[in-house]
Design an enzyme around this catalytic site. Structure first.
Site, mmCIF file in Angstrom:
data_model
loop_
_atom_site.group_PDB
_atom_site.id
_atom_site.type_symbol
_atom_site.label_atom_id
_atom_site.label_comp_id
_atom_site.label_asym_id
_atom_site.label_seq_id
_atom_site.Cartn_x
_atom_site.Cartn_y
_atom_site.Cartn_z
ATOM 1 N N PHE A 77 -4.054 7.268 9.363
ATOM 2 C CA PHE A 77 -4.792 6.685 8.236
ATOM 3 C C PHE A 77 -6.286 6.835 8.541
ATOM 4 O O PHE A 77 -7.075 5.898 8.439
ATOM 5 C CB PHE A 77 -4.448 5.211 8.025
ATOM 6 C CG PHE A 77 -2.988 4.898 7.867
ATOM 7 C CD1 PHE A 77 -2.345 5.030 6.635
ATOM 8 C CD2 PHE A 77 -2.245 4.451 8.945
ATOM 9 C CE1 PHE A 77 -0.999 4.715 6.495
ATOM 10 C CE2 PHE A 77 -0.902 4.132 8.825
ATOM 11 C CZ PHE A 77 -0.272 4.271 7.590
ATOM 12 N N ASP B 48 -4.157 11.921 7.689
ATOM 13 C CA ASP B 48 -4.445 11.213 6.442
ATOM 14 C C ASP B 48 -3.762 11.955 5.297
ATOM 15 O O ASP B 48 -3.489 13.152 5.389
ATOM 16 C CB ASP B 48 -5.945 11.124 6.189
ATOM 17 C CG ASP B 48 -6.307 9.987 5.243
ATOM 18 O OD1 ASP B 48 -6.550 8.864 5.727
ATOM 19 O OD2 ASP B 48 -6.322 10.217 4.016
ATOM 20 N N ALA C 289 1.567 9.202 6.186
ATOM 21 C CA ALA C 289 1.420 8.693 7.549
ATOM 22 C C ALA C 289 2.771 8.384 8.187
ATOM 23 O O ALA C 289 3.008 8.736 9.354
ATOM 24 C CB ALA C 289 0.535 7.450 7.547
ATOM 25 N N ASP D 264 -4.850 2.553 11.217
ATOM 26 C CA ASP D 264 -5.705 1.696 10.393
ATOM 27 C C ASP D 264 -5.337 1.890 8.922
ATOM 28 O O ASP D 264 -6.069 2.525 8.166
ATOM 29 C CB ASP D 264 -7.176 2.057 10.643
ATOM 30 C CG ASP D 264 -8.137 1.185 9.846
ATOM 31 O OD1 ASP D 264 -7.724 0.094 9.413
ATOM 32 O OD2 ASP D 264 -9.292 1.614 9.656
ATOM 33 N N CYS E 106 -6.191 -4.778 7.004
ATOM 34 C CA CYS E 106 -7.261 -5.284 6.139
ATOM 35 C C CYS E 106 -6.667 -6.098 4.990
ATOM 36 O O CYS E 106 -7.297 -6.268 3.950
ATOM 37 C CB CYS E 106 -8.111 -4.130 5.608
ATOM 38 S SG CYS E 106 -7.204 -2.908 4.635
#
Length: 400
Positions: free
Chosen positions: A234, A256, A285, A305, A345
């Protein structure tokens, strides 16, 4: 501050609503906490109003959107304030003073929404250009004043509006990107962080073009990268991979799903003089992690990530399963004694839940881990203590 020359309309909280939370700094009022009578519902989205408790005591000035779940966002606890360009300039100047103390170069998140007293407003700075995300109706309504205030306070030449993102959709806002002032750059902007060079596409890239929030975590990963074979999944425009190369990694592979993002990553590696140590792999991914496992790929440092798998509470269970799967597929790729960095996140997944999902995945892969570091967003993404969602970024560094 002098009293305004006009009167704002009034929005009142229900008797059982938690007015105490507003007094203590919580920045949101939900629609089920408000008396949304015919008069309140008639307020235009983006209006400014005086928020009162059930006893008619003024609490704050708020930006209103009767059609949103977050129906009011606290702008100022001084109900005599006037939300105008002078007010905006004062808030922006305070935000700028923090970043100027922290960073030598003007590349950072300038405004981090609620934590900078501008709820729903994101501003990222790239030298003489700023990219604005007005994710709340009040900010979108005042976008011209915000653009003028940004130019006056920072001296930037260009102000771009980025209208992507889930927040605008939830507010009922459009998805039209606009150049508000100056000109949009006709090529990616070079951003230097941690000794690496990144290419930020401010008009065609993800969100504002570059994620500044991972800067301190990329710096910590860099300390583990000397002489290491690195896998960055990622990767976007090479966030961790390029930092690792700047830290002396022997090689870095960036994975990616976006070909344009990987092209920017390659340009960054080229600009750093590290192209011969850098490779990319375009693809899903999860599928790539599985393929690397079947190929017996091994790395000294693996970083994953991903985007937010749990952006809101309804997606939490599925999101945690996805994080567990990332850990399960990536852990076997790490050499004994190597390092695995797992990031989230997701606003809805707190640190404990995320860590639990990661450890389940690592365990299911037959590995055992030491947790050596826990990271969050950089200080240009400050945390509003009353709003847990503002501490969204989590980075766990494991030694396997």
């Amino acid at each position: 501050m002098t009293a305004p020359s006009f009167s704002y309309p009034v929005l009142r909280m229900k008797p059982k609503a938690n007015a105490r939370a507003i007094r203590r700094g919580f920045p949101w009022v939900f629609s089920n906490e408000l008396v949304l009578d015919r008069r309140a519902k008639a307020l235009a989205p983006g209006s400014i109003a005086i928020l009162e408790d059930a006893e008619h005591t003024p609490l704050a000035l708020v930006g209103v959107n009767p059609a949103s779940k977050i129906a009011a966002r606290v702008l100022d606890c001084d109900t005599n304030a006037t939300i105008d360009r002078d007010w905006l300039e004062a808030r922006l100047a305070k935000a700028l003073s923090l970043r100027q103390r922290l960073y030598d170069a003007p590349f950072y998140r300038l405004v981090h929404a609620e934590a900078d007293g501008l709820p729903g407003l994101i501003v990222d700075r790239f030298g003489d250009t700023v990219v604005v995300q007005p994710n709340a109706f009040w900010a979108d309504t005042l976008i011209e004043e915000i653009a003028d205030a940004l130019m006056a306070v920072t001296g930037v030449a260009n102000v771009l509006k980025n209208a992507s993102g889930r927040g605008r959709h939830l507010e009922g806002l459009d998805d039209l990107d606009v150049t508000l002032r100056g000109e949009a750059p006709d090529a990616p902007i070079t951003v230097e962080m941690n000794g690496a060079r990144y290419m930020a596409d401010l008009t065609g890239g993800q969100k504002t073009g570059l994620f500044f929030d991972q800067r301190p975590n990329q710096a910590f990963a860099q300390r583990l990268a000397q002489g290491a074979r690195v896998l960055d999944v990622f990767s976007h425009v090479g966030g961790f991979a390029l930092a690792a190369l700047a830290g002396g990694a022997s090689s870095a592979l960036a994975v990616d799903g976006s070909a344009p993002a990987l092209a920017l990553a390659r340009d960054g590696a080229e600009a750093m003089g590290a192209a011969e140590r850098f490779d990319t792999r375009e693809g899903d991914a999860f599928e790539t992690l599985q393929a690397l496992g079947q190929e017996a790929g091994r790395f000294d440092l693996v970083i994953c990530d991903p985007p937010a798998f749990a952006p809101a509470k309804p997606a939490l269970d599925a999101g945690l399963r996805a994080y567990e799967r990332v850990a399960r597929l990536s852990a076997p790729l790490v050499e004994e004694g190597g390092y695995l960095v797992l990031c989230s996140c997701s606003h809805a997944a707190d640190l404990s839940s995320f860590q639990g999902a990661c450890l389940r995945g690592i365990g299911r892969a037959g590995r055992r881990a030491q947790l050596i570091h826990t990271g969050g967003a950089g200080p240009d993404h400050p945390l509003l203590p009353q709003l847990a969602e503002s501490g969204y970024l989590k980075a766990l560094f494991f030694r396997l």
